[in-house]
Design a protein around this motif. Structure first.
Motif, PDB file in Angstrom:
ATOM      1  N   ILE A 208      39.094 -47.143 -24.753  1.00 51.66           N
ATOM      2  CA  ILE A 208      38.757 -45.947 -25.531  1.00 51.66           C
ATOM      3  C   ILE A 208      39.846 -44.887 -25.451  1.00 51.66           C
ATOM      4  O   ILE A 208      40.223 -44.278 -26.462  1.00 51.66           O
ATOM      5  CB  ILE A 208      37.407 -45.368 -25.041  1.00 51.66           C
ATOM      6  N   GLU A 209      40.362 -44.672 -24.242  1.00 48.24           N
ATOM      7  CA  GLU A 209      41.312 -43.581 -24.034  1.00 48.24           C
ATOM      8  C   GLU A 209      42.753 -43.956 -24.360  1.00 48.24           C
ATOM      9  O   GLU A 209      43.506 -43.139 -24.903  1.00 48.24           O
ATOM     10  CB  GLU A 209      41.223 -43.107 -22.572  1.00 48.24           C
ATOM     11  N   PRO A 212      42.849 -45.481 -28.811  1.00 49.64           N
ATOM     12  CA  PRO A 212      41.789 -44.870 -29.622  1.00 49.64           C
ATOM     13  C   PRO A 212      41.741 -45.360 -31.068  1.00 49.64           C
ATOM     14  O   PRO A 212      40.694 -45.246 -31.711  1.00 49.64           O
ATOM     15  CB  PRO A 212      42.135 -43.372 -29.571  1.00 49.64           C
ATOM     16  N   VAL A 217      37.501 -50.230 -30.067  1.00 57.15           N
ATOM     17  CA  VAL A 217      36.924 -49.014 -29.490  1.00 57.15           C
ATOM     18  C   VAL A 217      35.417 -48.937 -29.719  1.00 57.15           C
ATOM     19  O   VAL A 217      34.653 -48.533 -28.824  1.00 57.15           O
ATOM     20  CB  VAL A 217      37.626 -47.761 -30.049  1.00 57.15           C
TER      21      VAL A 217
END
Length: 233
Positions: A208-209, A212, A217
């Protein structure tokens, strides 16, 4: 002896024939005293050089034959005729034969990769692992792909700890926006299967980080949310 005196001694050897002759005599005496050792070392070096040159000549000769054999069998592989690809057909060698018969060539190396993929599709996980481990490449994508496939084989064998190791290698190898998130998702699933929810959550967070814009995701957020609910986070 001071540096100055040492420098002067060095100049004396260059400038005076007597000093140079003395050094030559010392070298000759050393050679006579250690003749067998010196000749043995020189002989070993020559054998190594000749052996390597002969090996490269042999391998270079084998490479063309191996590449031709591989080109013929790749069609079967791409057509998903896995058995033909592995064992050969119509007088053509198969991937298993190419990998074994032309060791040291690029074609043999690549045959190991193709054979590993085919064996994995057939559910022959141990054989797939063996061939994929025999493959190595400097290519940024294929090497990580091979590591991920080894992880897949271990995952199918219900050995999540081993799968984790190879998914980790794949995800850490030359990170990129397209494939690394996929490997991380596989890693997280293996961590879940190995009953390591905290590790899995951390891996989903990485997707996710760090990526992105990746299509992974959405699933990473979903699976992380489910897992956090299960562990009470």
């Amino acid at each position: 002896m001071s540096k100055k005196n040492a420098d002067e001694a060095g100049l004396e050897i260059i400038e005076t024939p007597e000093a140079l002759a003395g050094q030559i005599n010392k070298a000759e005496a050393f050679f006579i005293k250690n003749r067998k050792i010196v000749l043995g070392i020189v002989g070993a070096i020559l054998v190594a050089i000749i052996g390597f040159a002969g090996y490269r000549f042999y391998i270079d000769g084998q490479e063309g034959t191996a590449q031709n054999a591989l080109a013929s069998v790749v069609y079967d592989f791409e057509a998903d005729s896995l058995q033909k690809a592995l064992n050969g057909s119509g007088g053509n060698e198969g991937l298993l034969s190419i990998a074994d018969s032309y060791k040291g060539t690029d074609a043999s190396n690549l045959a190991n990769f193709y054979a590993g993929v085919a064996l994995l599709k057939q559910g022959k996980y141990d054989d797939a692992i063996s061939h994929l481990k025999s493959f190595s490449s400097s290519d940024l994508l294929i090497q990580a792909r091979a590591q991920s496939l080894i992880g897949d084989a271990y995952f199918e064998k219900n050995l999540p700890a081993d799968a984790i190791s190879y998914y980790q290698k794949a995800s850490d190898y030359e990170k990129n926006e397209y494939f690394t998130p996929v490997y991380l998702m596989k890693l997280a699933l293996a961590q879940e299967k190995a009953s390591k929810p905290a590790d899995a959550i951390a891996t989903y967070k990485r997707v996710i980080e760090e990526f992105p814009l990746s299509s992974e995701v959405v699933n990473a957020k979903k699976y992380m949310g489910l897992l956090e609910g299960q562990v009470g986070k």
